[in-house]
Design an enzyme around this catalytic site. Structure first.
Site, mmCIF file in Angstrom:
data_model
loop_
_atom_site.group_PDB
_atom_site.id
_atom_site.type_symbol
_atom_site.label_atom_id
_atom_site.label_comp_id
_atom_site.label_asym_id
_atom_site.label_seq_id
_atom_site.Cartn_x
_atom_site.Cartn_y
_atom_site.Cartn_z
ATOM 1 N N THR A 185 0.806 -1.222 0.000
ATOM 2 C CA THR A 185 0.000 0.000 0.000
ATOM 3 C C THR A 185 0.840 1.273 0.000
ATOM 4 O O THR A 185 0.286 2.374 -0.064
ATOM 5 C CB THR A 185 -0.919 0.035 1.235
ATOM 6 O OG1 THR A 185 -0.110 -0.053 2.419
ATOM 7 C CG2 THR A 185 -1.926 -1.089 1.204
ATOM 8 N N LYS A 186 2.153 1.139 0.066
ATOM 9 C CA LYS A 186 3.013 2.315 0.166
ATOM 10 C C LYS A 186 3.405 2.839 -1.225
ATOM 11 O O LYS A 186 3.131 2.215 -2.247
ATOM 12 C CB LYS A 186 4.269 1.983 0.984
ATOM 13 C CG LYS A 186 3.967 1.484 2.397
ATOM 14 C CD LYS A 186 3.174 2.496 3.199
ATOM 15 C CE LYS A 186 3.002 2.108 4.656
ATOM 16 N NZ LYS A 186 2.116 0.977 4.886
#
Length: 382
Positions: A185-186
């Site tokens: 998700t980064k």
């Protein structure tokens, strides 16, 4: 799961060379940890951000646990951190026996209110752990001043803060140590993965030993010792070079990834400004000392009921938007250990913050669709 939605909340991005570098790692016959691509990642971070030393880890959680070990956290120590953060921030220190003193968020931003920290410091306090929420910097000057005044360690939780800056200096370079995440998700991903940055030279040698299961194995392979053995407590914190190979391909494309994420962030900001102007939502704010690394785009709704209804409205149209952290001081695990202080701003963001779909490959048409759904919800338009 995200995959059931036409527009998911997140979609991992492949920059192009991930499989090629993974193949190189496999064909080299050296896919264990601390291999060629691990070294490449370390050198890239040192060169790009000026970090003195860094170690790739299997997760940001592992990096935080290493930091807690390195500063010698033990039973009865106290550590100050925000309540509005992921559980790993606290777990790393709880596992070593620490008591967590949770700080409230700012009224207008999820970052912790630095002006309230000094009142939390006691003779048992060992460390402050600022979390740079959404890649937006906490006031590091004030935090470091407090740390110096009371002889405390600072561990930056920079999980969301790659390529983010405070007064033109990269986040992760202020504290005695810092941790980053490369979760899918980064901004920059490796599926799972993290990194420990060590800025205080006193920790350099021991950090590598903890990283290598409590052995001086890395020094042996550099020819610095003629044999290696068990010299300290440690664990297997280093990832396979396959993970490092994937990550290196991402890092090579950091500027392009950040450029695209900036376009998405500014699109949301521009198109949704009218909803803020008319009082339906609040948009993210920045302090003048920090950059925005475009980690996420969130809105702040008027109420929990508003947010819940909006989430359902978006889901009904095959769009997934998600809330974020639940205040840790009210968690099932820690509520009876918390000192009883109300943390209203943390609770406010728990109930009101909503993250919108945000990923490299989201199209202009998809962005327009998401925005149109917000307008139809708040203003009853099609």
């Amino acid at each position: 799961m995200d995959q059931t939605y036409s527009i998911p909340f997140n979609k991992p991005y492949m920059s192009g060379k991930e499989l090629h570098y993974i193949s190189q790692a496999v064909l080299s016959g050296m896919i264990k940890g601390n291999g060629n691509f691990t070294h490449k990642v370390h050198e890239l971070f040192k060169k790009k951000f000026g970090f003195e030393n860094c170690l790739l880890t299997t997760s940001c959680t592992d990096a935080l646990e290493m930091a807690a070990m390195l500063i010698g956290i033990k039973e009865g120590d106290e550590v100050i951190m925000p309540s509005f953060t992921f559980v790993s921030t606290a777990n790393a220190f709880v596992l070593r026996g620490a008591k967590i003193l949770f700080a409230d968020s700012l009224a207008d931003h999820p970052n912790m209110d630095v002006s309230k920290l000094e009142a939390l410091i006691t003779p048992k306090t060992r460390a402050i752990v600022p979390v740079h929420y959404a890649g937006v910097a906490c006031d590091m000057d004030k935090i470091m001043e407090l740390a110096s005044k009371y002889n405390l360690y600072v561990i930056e939780d920079a999980a969301q803060a790659i390529d983010a800056y405070y007064k033109e200096r990269p986040l992760g370079s202020f504290g005695h140590m810092a941790t980053f995440s490369f979760h899918e998700t980064k901004n920059i991903i490796a599926g799972e993965g993290g990194m420990l940055v060590i800025n205080d030279q006193q920790f350099f040698e021991r950090a590598e030993i903890l990283w290598e299961k409590g052995t001086n194995r890395a020094a042996f392979f550099r020819g610095e010792v003629n044999k290696y053995g068990w010299v300290d407590a440690g664990s297997s914190f280093l990832p396979s070079d396959i993970i490092a190979a994937f990550l290196y391909a991402q890092l090579e494309n950091l500027e392009d990834i950040q450029r695209r994420r900036g376009e998405i962030w500014h699109y949301y900001k521009e198109k949704l400004q009218v909803l803020e102007d008319e009082g339906f939502i609040k948009l993210p704010v920045n302090q003048n000392w920090t950059t925005n690394n475009f980690h996420m785009f969130y809105i702040v709704c008027r109420s929990l009921d508003d947010r819940s209804a909006l989430i359902n409205h978006l889901k009904a149209h095959n769009v997934l938007a998600v809330f974020h952290y639940l205040s840790l001081h009210k968690s099932e695990f820690y509520q009876n250990k918390h000192d009883g202080r109300d943390l209203p701003n943390s609770d406010f963001f728990t109930d009101h913050l909503l993250r919108l779909p945000f990923f490299y490959e989201i199209t202009e048409e998809e962005l327009e669709y998401v925005v149109s759904l917000l307008f139809s919800f708040f203003k009853g338009t099609n």
